[in-house]
Scaffold this motif. Structure first.
Motif, short mmCIF file in Angstrom:
data_model
loop_
_atom_site.label_atom_id
_atom_site.label_comp_id
_atom_site.label_asym_id
_atom_site.label_seq_id
_atom_site.Cartn_x
_atom_site.Cartn_y
_atom_site.Cartn_z
N TYR A 65 0.92 -1.08 0.04
CA TYR A 65 0.08 0.02 -0.19
C TYR A 65 0.87 1.35 -0.01
CZ TYR A 65 -3.34 -3.57 1.55
OH TYR A 65 -4.24 -4.57 1.48
N VAL A 66 1.95 1.23 0.77
CA VAL A 66 2.84 2.24 0.79
C VAL A 66 3.37 2.57 -0.71
CG1 VAL A 66 5.03 3.09 1.68
CG2 VAL A 66 3.36 1.96 3.24
N VAL A 67 3.76 1.58 -1.32
CA VAL A 67 4.47 1.58 -2.70
C VAL A 67 3.49 2.15 -3.60
CG1 VAL A 67 5.54 0.52 -4.58
CG2 VAL A 67 6.19 0.06 -2.23
N PHE A 68 2.31 1.79 -3.57
CA PHE A 68 1.03 2.28 -4.52
C PHE A 68 0.85 3.46 -4.25
CE2 PHE A 68 -3.48 3.01 -5.00
CZ PHE A 68 -3.73 2.72 -6.47
N PHE A 69 0.57 4.11 -3.05
CA PHE A 69 0.42 5.62 -2.68
C PHE A 69 1.70 6.65 -2.99
CE2 PHE A 69 -3.24 3.59 -0.51
CZ PHE A 69 -4.15 4.38 -1.09
N SER A 70 2.70 5.64 -2.98
CA SER A 70 3.97 6.86 -3.05
C SER A 70 4.14 7.25 -4.50
CB SER A 70 5.17 6.02 -2.58
OG SER A 70 5.07 6.05 -1.09
N ALA A 71 3.60 6.12 -5.45
CA ALA A 71 3.83 6.31 -6.92
C ALA A 71 2.51 7.35 -7.51
CB ALA A 71 3.75 4.97 -7.48
N MET A 72 1.47 7.38 -6.53
CA MET A 72 0.30 8.17 -7.12
C MET A 72 0.75 9.68 -6.92
SD MET A 72 -3.38 8.25 -5.32
CE MET A 72 -3.87 6.44 -5.34
N PRO A 73 0.02 10.34 -8.25
CA PRO A 73 0.39 11.66 -8.19
C PRO A 73 -0.77 12.13 -7.27
CG PRO A 73 -0.77 10.95 -10.25
CD PRO A 73 -0.38 9.87 -9.54
N ARG A 74 -0.53 12.58 -5.94
CA ARG A 74 -1.47 13.12 -5.23
C ARG A 74 -2.23 14.37 -5.44
NH1 ARG A 74 2.49 9.93 -3.85
NH2 ARG A 74 4.06 11.72 -2.75
N ILE A 75 -1.84 15.24 -6.43
CA ILE A 75 -2.25 16.54 -6.69
C ILE A 75 -3.71 16.12 -7.42
CG2 ILE A 75 -1.04 16.94 -8.97
CD1 ILE A 75 -2.04 19.33 -6.18
N ALA A 76 -3.58 14.78 -8.21
CA ALA A 76 -4.82 14.35 -8.97
C ALA A 76 -6.06 14.05 -8.01
CB ALA A 76 -4.37 13.03 -9.70
N LEU A 77 -5.79 14.04 -6.65
CA LEU A 77 -6.90 13.79 -5.63
C LEU A 77 -7.53 14.98 -5.39
CD1 LEU A 77 -5.17 11.23 -3.33
CD2 LEU A 77 -6.99 10.81 -5.01
#
Length: 218
Positions: A65-77
């Motif tokens: 889960y950490v790896v998944f969310f680390s790769a996510m562009p959070r600004i898209a949220l």
């Protein structure tokens, strides 16, 4: 001049912002969201990351889960956050928190996880308790990774808060940059960019000072 303006015109606008209080007003708005988001992310990210590295099973469970969310562009949220919480301080703080939290968490996790086993074995031979082992061995070994995470968080948090203010704020440095760009007020635009960059530079210098102080304990 339409695209780049003159240095003298930019300087005049920057001076006006400083004298009429507009700079301090918007700096306070941006600084509040930045400090709240980065501070919470660094504390919680470091605590959870060190816990994941210390308790290996706990870390193995959360690692994907950490790896998944680390790769996510959070600004898209951010559009989703705006729909749920609306335009305001909390939305900007939350997007800054999400942007900084996972780099700090990941660095703390890797630092604690990669502590040399020989150091842990020697500490146990000397009869270190579980808590003392964490404080005297795990934490100093993970500190370089943790400091690297904090440094990333300091710069990334500034980017996140400015971008968040582009879309969801009525004031702040990022909002003023977006506003002056839309109105083609070129000198004011560059003045706001200058102050934003200056603030980022001061934050990096502060992170450098903290790194030199903290690394004495590594």
């Amino acid at each position: 001049p339409f695209f780049f303006s003159w240095p003298s015109a930019i300087g005049i606008e920057a001076w006006k912002m400083l004298l009429n209080g507009e700079l301090l007003t918007n700096l306070w708005v941006t600084g509040y969201a930045y400090l709240a988001g980065v501070g919470a992310a660094c504390v919680l990210g470091a605590m959870l990351g060190l816990a994941m590295g210390w308790w290996r099973y706990f870390g193995d469970v959360l690692d994907p889960y950490v790896v998944f969310f680390s790769a996510m562009p959070r600004i898209a949220l951010f559009p989703i956050i705006l729909m749920i919480f609306g335009i305001g301080d909390f939305s900007r703080i939350l997007i800054v928190f999400l942007g900084v939290f996972f780099p700090v968490l990941f660095n703390a996790y890797m630092g604690a996880k990669q502590t040399p086993q020989v150091l842990i074995d020697v500490a146990r031979v000397f009869g270190y308790s579980h808590n003392r082992l964490f404080i005297a061995v795990i934490l100093p070994a993970a500190l370089p990774y943790l400091i690297a995470g904090f440094r990333i968080g300091v710069t990334l948090g500034m980017i996140m808060v400015v971008v968040a203010e582009f879309f969801g704020a009525s004031s702040g440095l990022g909002q003023k940059i977006a506003e002056t760009a839309q109105l083609y007020e070129t000198p004011e635009l560059y003045a706001w960019v200058f102050y934003t960059s200056l603030l980022a530079l001061l934050l990096v210098w502060g992170a450098d000072y903290f790194e030199r102080w903290a690394m004495r304990w590594a």
